[in-house]
Design a protein around this motif. Structure first.
Motif, PDB file in Angstrom:
ATOM      1  N   ASP A 203       0.821  -1.214   0.000  1.00 48.99           N
ATOM      2  CA  ASP A 203       0.000   0.000   0.000  1.00 48.99           C
ATOM      3  C   ASP A 203       0.855   1.265   0.000  1.00 48.99           C
ATOM      4  O   ASP A 203       0.545   2.238  -0.696  1.00 48.99           O
ATOM      5  N   LYS A 204       1.932   1.232   0.767  1.00 49.94           N
ATOM      6  CA  LYS A 204       2.811   2.400   0.860  1.00 49.94           C
ATOM      7  C   LYS A 204       3.505   2.660  -0.479  1.00 49.94           C
ATOM      8  O   LYS A 204       3.588   3.808  -0.942  1.00 49.94           O
ATOM      9  N   LEU A 205       3.991   1.592  -1.115  1.00 44.92           N
ATOM     10  CA  LEU A 205       4.676   1.748  -2.393  1.00 44.92           C
ATOM     11  C   LEU A 205       3.705   2.204  -3.472  1.00 44.92           C
ATOM     12  O   LEU A 205       4.029   3.076  -4.285  1.00 44.92           O
ATOM     13  N   LEU A 206       2.498   1.633  -3.477  1.00 47.95           N
ATOM     14  CA  LEU A 206       1.500   2.008  -4.469  1.00 47.95           C
ATOM     15  C   LEU A 206       1.125   3.480  -4.347  1.00 47.95           C
ATOM     16  O   LEU A 206       1.018   4.205  -5.351  1.00 47.95           O
ATOM     17  N   ALA A 207       0.942   3.939  -3.114  1.00 48.82           N
ATOM     18  CA  ALA A 207       0.614   5.349  -2.885  1.00 48.82           C
ATOM     19  C   ALA A 207       1.755   6.257  -3.338  1.00 48.82           C
ATOM     20  O   ALA A 207       1.523   7.331  -3.928  1.00 48.82           O
ATOM     21  N   TYR A 208       2.981   5.831  -3.072  1.00 51.90           N
ATOM     22  CA  TYR A 208       4.159   6.612  -3.481  1.00 51.90           C
ATOM     23  C   TYR A 208       4.237   6.713  -5.004  1.00 51.90           C
ATOM     24  O   TYR A 208       4.487   7.797  -5.554  1.00 51.90           O
ATOM     25  N   ILE A 209       4.011   5.591  -5.687  1.00 58.65           N
ATOM     26  CA  ILE A 209       4.066   5.577  -7.152  1.00 58.65           C
ATOM     27  C   ILE A 209       2.983   6.477  -7.736  1.00 58.65           C
ATOM     28  O   ILE A 209       3.228   7.240  -8.679  1.00 58.65           O
ATOM     29  N   LYS A 210       1.773   6.406  -7.176  1.00 66.10           N
ATOM     30  CA  LYS A 210       0.683   7.250  -7.656  1.00 66.10           C
ATOM     31  C   LYS A 210       1.025   8.724  -7.510  1.00 66.10           C
ATOM     32  O   LYS A 210       0.743   9.543  -8.398  1.00 66.10           O
ATOM     33  N   SER A 211       1.656   9.082  -6.402  1.00 70.61           N
ATOM     34  CA  SER A 211       2.023  10.483  -6.188  1.00 70.61           C
ATOM     35  C   SER A 211       3.085  10.930  -7.186  1.00 70.61           C
ATOM     36  O   SER A 211       3.061  12.066  -7.670  1.00 70.61           O
ATOM     37  N   ARG A 212       4.007  10.020  -7.501  1.00 74.78           N
ATOM     38  CA  ARG A 212       5.041  10.330  -8.494  1.00 74.78           C
ATOM     39  C   ARG A 212       4.435  10.513  -9.877  1.00 74.78           C
ATOM     40  O   ARG A 212       4.802  11.430 -10.622  1.00 74.78           O
ATOM     41  N   LEU A 213       3.505   9.631 -10.239  1.00 73.16           N
ATOM     42  CA  LEU A 213       2.857   9.724 -11.545  1.00 73.16           C
ATOM     43  C   LEU A 213       2.029  11.001 -11.662  1.00 73.16           C
ATOM     44  O   LEU A 213       2.005  11.639 -12.718  1.00 73.16           O
ATOM     45  N   GLU A 214       1.362  11.384 -10.581  1.00 77.85           N
ATOM     46  CA  GLU A 214       0.592  12.628 -10.581  1.00 77.85           C
ATOM     47  C   GLU A 214       1.520  13.832 -10.746  1.00 77.85           C
ATOM     48  O   GLU A 214       1.190  14.777 -11.443  1.00 77.85           O
ATOM     49  N   GLY A 215       2.680  13.754 -10.133  1.00 76.49           N
ATOM     50  CA  GLY A 215       3.654  14.833 -10.267  1.00 76.49           C
ATOM     51  C   GLY A 215       4.159  14.967 -11.692  1.00 76.49           C
ATOM     52  O   GLY A 215       4.362  16.071 -12.193  1.00 76.49           O
ATOM     53  N   VAL A 216       4.343  13.817 -12.373  1.00 76.87           N
ATOM     54  CA  VAL A 216       4.796  13.836 -13.767  1.00 76.87           C
ATOM     55  C   VAL A 216       3.731  14.460 -14.667  1.00 76.87           C
ATOM     56  O   VAL A 216       4.007  15.282 -15.527  1.00 76.87           O
ATOM     57  N   SER A 217       2.451  14.042 -14.447  1.00 74.78           N
ATOM     58  CA  SER A 217       1.368  14.518 -15.317  1.00 74.78           C
ATOM     59  C   SER A 217       1.113  16.013 -15.130  1.00 74.78           C
ATOM     60  O   SER A 217       0.819  16.729 -16.083  1.00 74.78           O
ATOM     61  N   THR A 218       1.244  16.511 -13.902  1.00 79.08           N
ATOM     62  CA  THR A 218       0.978  17.928 -13.652  1.00 79.08           C
ATOM     63  C   THR A 218       2.129  18.829 -14.105  1.00 79.08           C
ATOM     64  O   THR A 218       1.956  20.022 -14.287  1.00 79.08           O
ATOM     65  N   SER A 219       3.315  18.220 -14.316  1.00 82.89           N
ATOM     66  CA  SER A 219       4.465  19.024 -14.735  1.00 82.89           C
ATOM     67  C   SER A 219       4.547  19.175 -16.253  1.00 82.89           C
ATOM     68  O   SER A 219       5.364  19.922 -16.764  1.00 82.89           O
ATOM     69  N   LYS A 220       3.696  18.438 -16.975  1.00 85.33           N
ATOM     70  CA  LYS A 220       3.747  18.492 -18.440  1.00 85.33           C
ATOM     71  C   LYS A 220       2.989  19.722 -18.946  1.00 85.33           C
ATOM     72  O   LYS A 220       2.045  20.158 -18.347  1.00 85.33           O
TER      73      LYS A 220
END
Length: 220
Positions: A203-220
């Motif tokens: 759960d912790k890793l999944l949440a971390y990955i989701k936050s990273r992916l959201e950061g990538v999408s918002t930076s585009k």
């Protein structure tokens, strides 16, 4: 005198977890130092002044850097539960496939999941590399045979991180239908007793990955 073993790493890093898995397989006790890579500790900079990266292993005051080099050092220092074959040719093959994962497969998977300009081309390259690894696994339980070895440990990103990145991103490459041997291997590896306890919480890793992916999408 007892060995003093310190490991500087990051909880969510597959490279740090490689070293933790190897130490667990060997039954080596160690002290773990969680690093903040945006504010690296003075000790990490002291022990790894060249690359300033994790993982960094410190054994009786002597520092070793780079995960694959650390894995070989661990195997040569603690002889029980070998992670590299004794036969020179088989050892060379294990090193070859470990490098293949780090130098070929992981960079393409990273580009596929985290974005790149020529996405379709990179995606095809990733599929080809997965097929190559599928064929190398043959009918073995692990890449080294019946026990977890160097190639399995180096491949921890494929076995554990990739399925969770797929879940978070919705982009699926590694499936049971397409790569049945790799899929079964990933299940065996993830559920191996000594490996399982050294993998990040799901759960912790999944949440971390989701936050990273959201950061990538918002930076585009």
């Amino acid at each position: 005198m007892a060995d003093e073993v310190k490991l500087f790493g990051v909880w969510g890093s597959p490279f740090s977890r490689r070293v933790e898995i190897a130490l667990k397989l060997k039954g080596v006790n160690y002290e773990f130092f969680e690093e903040d890579l945006s504010n690296k500790s003075a000790l990490l900079l002291k022990y790894n002044p060249i690359y300033k990266k994790v993982p960094t292993l410190v054994h009786n005051g002597k520092a070793i850097a780079e995960s694959q080099i650390i894995l070989e050092y661990i195997d040569e220092t603690w002889k029980n539960s070998p992670i590299l074959p004794k036969d020179p040719y088989e050892r060379a093959q294990a090193r070859f496939w470990a490098r293949f994962i780090d130098e070929k497969l992981m960079p393409t998977l990273w580009k596929v999941f985290w974005g790149c300009e020529d996405h379709d081309k990179v995606k095809e390259e990733a599929k080809e590399h997965l097929e190559t690894l599928e064929n190398e696994l043959k009918d073995k339980k692990f890449f080294g045979g019946e026990t977890v070895g160097l190639v399995d440990i180096v491949g921890n990103f494929i076995a554990y991180w990739v399925p969770r990145i797929q879940e978070a991103s919705g982009l699926v490459l590694l499936t049971e239908e397409k790569y049945p041997k790799l899929y079964q291997w990933s299940h065996e590896f993830e559920n191996h007793g000594d490996v399982k306890v050294k993998l990040p919480p799901n759960d912790k890793l999944l949440a971390y990955i989701k936050s990273r992916l959201e950061g990538v999408s918002t930076s585009k």
